[in-house]
Write a protein that holds these residues in place. Sequence first.
Motif, PDB file in Angstrom:
ATOM      1  N   UNK A  63      14.746   4.313   3.520  1.00 36.44           N
ATOM      2  CA  UNK A  63      14.055   5.523   3.074  1.00 36.44           C
ATOM      3  C   UNK A  63      12.742   5.772   3.802  1.00 36.44           C
ATOM      4  N   UNK A  64      12.054   4.703   4.205  1.00 40.12           N
ATOM      5  CA  UNK A  64      10.724   4.877   4.788  1.00 40.12           C
ATOM      6  C   UNK A  64      10.621   4.361   6.214  1.00 40.12           C
ATOM      7  N   UNK A  65      11.013   3.129   6.442  1.00 36.29           N
ATOM      8  CA  UNK A  65      10.846   2.557   7.785  1.00 36.29           C
ATOM      9  C   UNK A  65      11.728   3.279   8.806  1.00 36.29           C
ATOM     10  N   UNK A  66      12.960   3.563   8.433  1.00 32.94           N
ATOM     11  CA  UNK A  66      13.874   4.253   9.356  1.00 32.94           C
ATOM     12  C   UNK A  66      13.358   5.636   9.728  1.00 32.94           C
ATOM     13  N   UNK A  71       3.127   3.964   7.076  1.00 31.98           N
ATOM     14  CA  UNK A  71       2.046   3.776   6.114  1.00 31.98           C
ATOM     15  C   UNK A  71       2.607   3.724   4.688  1.00 31.98           C
ATOM     16  N   UNK A  72       3.493   4.683   4.359  1.00 32.43           N
ATOM     17  CA  UNK A  72       4.109   4.682   3.039  1.00 32.43           C
ATOM     18  C   UNK A  72       4.967   3.440   2.840  1.00 32.43           C
ATOM     19  N   UNK A  73       5.622   3.015   3.913  1.00 25.87           N
ATOM     20  CA  UNK A  73       6.438   1.801   3.822  1.00 25.87           C
ATOM     21  C   UNK A  73       5.566   0.597   3.468  1.00 25.87           C
ATOM     22  N   UNK A  75       2.639   0.597   1.921  1.00 24.50           N
ATOM     23  CA  UNK A  75       2.196   0.723   0.533  1.00 24.50           C
ATOM     24  C   UNK A  75       3.314   0.360  -0.443  1.00 24.50           C
ATOM     25  N   UNK A  76       4.522   0.831  -0.155  1.00 23.91           N
ATOM     26  CA  UNK A  76       5.660   0.549  -1.035  1.00 23.91           C
ATOM     27  C   UNK A  76       5.983  -0.943  -1.053  1.00 23.91           C
ATOM     28  N   UNK A  77       5.892  -1.582   0.118  1.00 26.76           N
ATOM     29  CA  UNK A  77       6.176  -3.018   0.194  1.00 26.76           C
ATOM     30  C   UNK A  77       5.147  -3.809  -0.609  1.00 26.76           C
ATOM     31  N   UNK A  78       3.878  -3.431  -0.504  1.00 29.46           N
ATOM     32  CA  UNK A  78       2.832  -4.118  -1.268  1.00 29.46           C
ATOM     33  C   UNK A  78       3.024  -3.883  -2.772  1.00 29.46           C
ATOM     34  N   UNK A  79       3.390  -2.655  -3.142  1.00 34.16           N
ATOM     35  CA  UNK A  79       3.639  -2.352  -4.560  1.00 34.16           C
ATOM     36  C   UNK A  79       4.823  -3.152  -5.085  1.00 34.16           C
ATOM     37  N   UNK A  80       5.856  -3.240  -4.268  1.00 36.37           N
ATOM     38  CA  UNK A  80       7.036  -4.021  -4.666  1.00 36.37           C
ATOM     39  C   UNK A  80       6.676  -5.494  -4.839  1.00 36.37           C
ATOM     40  N   UNK A  81       5.868  -5.997  -3.938  1.00 39.45           N
ATOM     41  CA  UNK A  81       5.443  -7.394  -4.016  1.00 39.45           C
ATOM     42  C   UNK A  81       4.607  -7.636  -5.285  1.00 39.45           C
ATOM     43  N   UNK A  82       3.700  -6.711  -5.591  1.00 47.63           N
ATOM     44  CA  UNK A  82       2.867  -6.848  -6.791  1.00 47.63           C
ATOM     45  C   UNK A  82       3.718  -6.783  -8.057  1.00 47.63           C
TER      46      UNK A  82
END
Length: 337
Positions: A63-66, A71-73, A75-82
Amino acid sequence: MRTDSPKMRPFLTHLATWVGFAIYEQSIILITSTTKFIFLFALVNYLLNAALFYTSCNLLFPALYNRKRYFLFSLAALSLLATFAFFRSAVSLYLAPLLHIPELPYSVHQLWVSSVYRGTFFLLISTGYWFARNAIVLEKQKRDAERSLMQANVAFLKSQINPHFLFNSLNFLYAQVYPHSENAAKSILLLADTMRYALHEDSSGKVMLTQEVEHLHNYIAINQLRFNKKLNIDFEIVGNIQFLMILPLVLITFVENCFKHGQLDDPANPLVIRLETVQNQLAFYSHNKKRHGPKEKSTGIGLVNTRKRLEILYPDRHELVLKDEPDYYTCTLTITL
């Protein structure tokens, strides 16, 4: 649903991988510590690991990296990790007491750091998995495209020419012409060899480099006969061309352009063709003086088609440089075969 169906195989492969990883990890923990194994507690933790893994590789990356929304990717990865760290910590703090698991020997802060570390591990694993899977898919798509292109090329040629009729006709013409003109008969043989090579079909989509070079020699020989051997051509091969494979009819396009647009009757400016191999590296070079008078009509389709075929079969493994000067035209092509 049958377990041997193609749709079930990926699921079963992933399930077996997770089970194997869990057994290996829990075995190490039981051997190296006094921690008591609680199935439900372990199951919930591995489900959280799997949720993080598949959310990352099946949702964030496509959805984001591809789409290059890096930048959104991030943020999403950090949110997922949290989120993962929060739920994993909550499981340890609230579910463990309900299962009568002894109090954890570390603080909430240490538990949070441990959860972030664990989540980072599975994020990295999912990243590697996504790139590997993506590379496999792209490779398959490339091979399918190559196969379709080669089949389309062969089908097009066969739709235009009946090979059996063509070669029988050329053999007949050769027999009729030979008593009257040996040069004309030789031209017919060369033409037959040229057409036979053009109609050659190979399941791999490639031919031996020696065959491609022989095709160039035949084309040059036909044109020498056309112009009574008055063309000035310097064709040199450096290195060993044996046992190397190449996309067929890729070099002939550049040689044909030299004959169509070049002035080849000037001894001071011969057509120069160099073909050099070093291991699996091929370097092709042609240089000719341009003809400023009447030229053969050209659509440019041959060059466009050749560029596309090179892009399909040799992506990031070739470099084509065409230098169009007022008086000279130069082609340099390098391929990693």
